[in-house]
Enzyme design. Structure first.
Site: not given
Ligand SMILES: NC(=O)c1ccc[n+]([C@@H]2O[C@H](COP(=O)([O-])OP(=O)(O)OC[C@H]3O[C@@H](n4cnc5c(N)ncnc54)[C@H](O)[C@@H]3O)[C@@H](O)[C@H]2O)c1
Length: 241
Positions: A37, A60, A87, A152, A187, A189, A192
């Site tokens: 992360d 990164d 992810n 996105y 979801i 998190t 959102t």
């Molecule tokens: N939450 C939703 O509703 C949802 C729906 C569809 C898809 N997703 C996808 O699920 C995945 C996780 O989303 P989430 O909701 O858990 O998000 P989140 O914001 O809770 O977590 C994302 C994590 O990614 C890390 N991150 C961001 N940029 C980074 C980088 N350049 N390098 C390394 N780490 C990095 C952040 O520090 C964080 O820990 C994402 O790809 C998101 O697009 C989420």
């Protein structure tokens, strides 16, 4: 025997949300988790809670040199890489007219370049030890028009295509690597700000991170050994409408 017993599993964005639920699920099932992360403080705290042999990797996902070094470190420490979950992602809420090139490139760098670099370097590392499993976290937004999410949604469509192409490449190479994607709906998190079970107009209730982690766990595990190039939608019938 856990479902991920002794598998070396790299999860990007593992410090929060879906990635956090995935790291916990892998660890519960006997996996050796490498949490990668940008957020070092949060990542190290999670790893501390998981205990040995879990470890943190500062990564990164947009930085190719960091991927090369990071995967080399994982292989040096644990002997191999079995699973990669691409992810890490960021959300951007602008439409096709108002999105700047800077914003488009920022979203594409994390959400599309990141998974590409992960696939590129993980396939090579996994092929050397006879195979592995890559799970890319896309979105239901990859399937249909999403006006307030132009960059996105497009980035997640890239992930869907990248997944299929990587899977076919690996099958043709007979290198034992599988590549699949999951496509969550809304979801709960930090991304959102939703609550699990929260009703959303026209979309039903928001899911929990564990709902997605369970799908990732299946695809990453040997239970899915004949599943390659597939897209698992986890959205409680939103895209089925
Ligand atoms: N939450 C939703 O509703 C949802 C729906 C569809 C898809 N997703 C996808 O699920 C995945 C996780 O989303 P989430 O909701 O858990 O998000 P989140 O914001 O809770 O977590 C994302 C994590 O990614 C890390 N991150 C961001 N940029 C980074 C980088 N350049 N390098 C390394 N780490 C990095 C952040 O520090 C964080 O820990 C994402 O790809 C998101 O697009 C989420």
């Amino acid at each position: 025997m856990g479902r991920m017993q002794d598998k070396v599993c790299l999860v990007t964005g593992g410090a929060s949300g879906i990635g956090l639920a995935t790291t916990k699920a892998f660890a519960r099932e006997g996996g050796i988790v490498v949490l990668a992360d940008l957020d070092e403080a949060a990542g190290r705290e999670v790893v501390g809670g998981l205990g040995e042999p879990a470890s943190f990797l500062a990564l990164d996902v947009t930085d190719e040199a960091a991927w090369e070094t990071g995967i080399a470190q994982v292989v040096a420490r644990y002997g191999r890489l079995d699973v990669l979950v691409n992810n890490a992602g960021i959300l951007s809420g602008t439409d096709v007219v108002s999105t700047t090139m800077e914003e488009w490139r920022r979203v594409m760098a994390v959400n599309a370049d990141g998974p590409f670099l992960g696939c590129k370097h993980a396939v090579a590392a996994m092929a050397e030890v006879g195979g592995g499993s890559i799970v890319n976290v896309a979105s239901m937004a990859s399937y249909s028009g999403a006006p307030p999410l132009v960059a996105y949604a497009a980035s997640k469509a890239v992930v869907r295509s990248l997944t299929q192409t990587t899977a076919v490449y690996c099958m043709d190479q007979r290198n034992g690597v599988r590549c699949n994607s999951v496509h969550p709906g809304p979801i709960a998190t930090p991304m959102t700000g939703l609550q699990s079970g929260q009703e959303l107009p026209g979309l039903g209730a928001a899911g929990a991170p564990e709902d997605v982690a369970n799908g990732i766990l299946y695809l990453a595990s040997d239970e899915a050994r004949h599943v390659n190039g597939t897209a698992l939608v986890i959205d409680n019938a939103i895209t089925a409408r």
